[in-house]
Scaffold this active site. Structure first.
Site, PDB file in Angstrom:
ATOM      1  N   GLU A  78      28.357  32.561  49.092  1.00  0.00           N
ATOM      2  CA  GLU A  78      27.467  33.562  48.449  1.00  0.00           C
ATOM      3  C   GLU A  78      26.203  32.893  47.902  1.00  0.00           C
ATOM      4  O   GLU A  78      26.144  31.715  47.663  1.00  0.00           O
ATOM      5  CB  GLU A  78      27.929  34.234  47.143  1.00  0.00           C
ATOM      6  CG  GLU A  78      29.391  34.897  47.299  1.00  0.00           C
ATOM      7  CD  GLU A  78      29.232  36.092  47.833  1.00  0.00           C
ATOM      8  OE1 GLU A  78      28.257  36.492  47.988  1.00  0.00           O
ATOM      9  OE2 GLU A  78      30.118  36.661  48.281  1.00  0.00           O
ATOM     10  N   ARG A  88      34.350  48.265  38.833  1.00  0.00           N
ATOM     11  CA  ARG A  88      34.997  49.388  39.406  1.00  0.00           C
ATOM     12  C   ARG A  88      36.344  49.659  39.074  1.00  0.00           C
ATOM     13  O   ARG A  88      36.990  50.707  38.730  1.00  0.00           O
ATOM     14  CB  ARG A  88      35.109  49.366  41.194  1.00  0.00           C
ATOM     15  CG  ARG A  88      36.105  50.185  41.854  1.00  0.00           C
ATOM     16  CD  ARG A  88      36.080  49.863  43.336  1.00  0.00           C
ATOM     17  NE  ARG A  88      36.802  48.915  43.713  1.00  0.00           N
ATOM     18  CZ  ARG A  88      38.106  48.593  43.680  1.00  0.00           C
ATOM     19  NH1 ARG A  88      38.952  49.392  43.244  1.00  0.00           N
ATOM     20  NH2 ARG A  88      38.738  47.534  43.964  1.00  0.00           N
ATOM     21  N   CYS A 141      33.496  37.929  40.083  1.00  0.00           N
ATOM     22  CA  CYS A 141      33.030  36.972  40.754  1.00  0.00           C
ATOM     23  C   CYS A 141      31.543  36.755  40.976  1.00  0.00           C
ATOM     24  O   CYS A 141      30.946  35.810  40.625  1.00  0.00           O
ATOM     25  CB  CYS A 141      33.636  37.246  42.316  1.00  0.00           C
ATOM     26  SG  CYS A 141      35.221  36.978  42.372  1.00  0.00           S
ATOM     27  N   HIS A 165      33.677  33.269  48.724  1.00  0.00           N
ATOM     28  CA  HIS A 165      34.646  34.430  48.642  1.00  0.00           C
ATOM     29  C   HIS A 165      35.679  34.146  49.829  1.00  0.00           C
ATOM     30  O   HIS A 165      34.999  33.592  50.928  1.00  0.00           O
ATOM     31  CB  HIS A 165      34.101  35.749  48.581  1.00  0.00           C
ATOM     32  CG  HIS A 165      33.847  36.610  47.428  1.00  0.00           C
ATOM     33  ND1 HIS A 165      32.829  37.025  47.092  1.00  0.00           N
ATOM     34  CD2 HIS A 165      34.705  36.975  46.489  1.00  0.00           C
ATOM     35  CE1 HIS A 165      32.908  37.553  45.923  1.00  0.00           C
ATOM     36  NE2 HIS A 165      34.122  37.597  45.610  1.00  0.00           N
TER      37      HIS A 165
HETATM   38  N1  PCA Z   1      37.816  38.444  43.081  1.00  0.00           N
HETATM   39  C1  PCA Z   1      36.957  39.315  42.231  1.00  0.00           C
HETATM   40  C2  PCA Z   1      37.319  38.724  40.910  1.00  0.00           C
HETATM   41  C3  PCA Z   1      38.250  37.783  41.001  1.00  0.00           C
HETATM   42  C4  PCA Z   1      38.559  37.503  42.272  1.00  0.00           C
HETATM   43  O1  PCA Z   1      39.220  36.564  43.007  1.00  0.00           O
HETATM   44  C5  PCA Z   1      35.857  39.526  42.656  1.00  0.00           C
HETATM   45  O2  PCA Z   1      35.376  39.337  43.842  1.00  0.00           O
HETATM   46  O3  PCA Z   1      34.962  39.858  41.758  1.00  0.00           O
END
Ligand code: PCA
Length: 212
Positions: A78, A88, A141, A165
């Site tokens: 990211e 959400r 996240c 991610h």
């Molecule tokens: N993904 C979520 C929060 C925790 C996770 O593993 C996100 O992308 O915000």
């Protein structure tokens, strides 16, 4: 470097979270880096408190947080965390903030200071799909990436910080036809390739931007 790598606990009714499953399997030495791994809760504010406790008790050169991005096909470093919580769904403590700034006195956004383009290219050079992402969403996240930027700006000027991610695991999509997934082993290899390339050098000038 001493690097703290975090993974999240399962949320939204999932039985597992690929981020923590993969982080657990990372080796404790990646290239020249010593790796410490912790699980953090998918809960606004609580998650960063767990990381802050670690940073207060021991010196780390970098923090890399990993999270699940269900529906994405690639491992996605990211670029940026933005100053907004807009959930959400409820987090694991039942909080569902809507359009709430994370830090009233913080910047609108913080860019990760990791070499995100080099990390992306390094994952791909290992034969694993990766893509630089320009949004970490508006859930926990993004919250963590933003909070790490805030800590860097206010308390830990030398700290490297970033977020990656990862896709669903295959066993999470057996009842979600057409939804992409990636094997745990491949995710672990991709994260390893990304972490190995972390350093203080300027990032690559590669054309990894998007037209939309
Ligand atoms: N993904 C979520 C929060 C925790 C996770 O593993 C996100 O992308 O915000």
């Amino acid at each position: 470097m001493k690097i703290l790598v975090t993974g999240f606990d399962p949320f939204e009714g999932n039985e597992m979270n690929p981020s923590w499953e993969a982080v657990k399997q990372l080796s404790s030495q990646i290239g020249e880096h010593d790796i410490t791994k912790i699980e953090i809760p998918t809960v606004f504010h609580k998650a960063i408190e767990v990381i802050e406790q670690k940073l207060n008790s021991e010196h780390y050169d970098a923090v890399v947080a990993i999270g699940q991005a269900g529906g994405r096909a690639e491992i996605t470093p990211e670029r940026i965390g933005i100053n907004i919580d807009d959930a959400r769904i409820a987090d694991n403590d039942g909080n569902q903030p809507i359009d709430i700034p994370i830090r009233k006195n913080g910047a609108a956004a913080y860019f990760s200071n990791l070499p995100v383009k080099r990390m992306t290219e390094s994952i791909k050079n290992n034969g694993i799909p990766a893509k630089l992402s320009n949004t970490a969403g508006t859930f926990v996240c993004n919250h963590i990436l933003y909070q790490l930027g805030y800590l860097n700006a206010t308390q830990y000027p030398n700290l490297l910080f970033g977020f990656i991610h990862v896709p669903y695991l295959p066993e999470q999509v057996t009842d979600k036809p057409g939804t992409p997934s990636m094997s745990l082993n491949t995710i672990v290899q991709g994260l390893t390739a990304a972490i190995k390339t972390i350093d203080h050098l300027p990032d690559l000038k590669a054309a990894l931007g998007e037209t939309h």
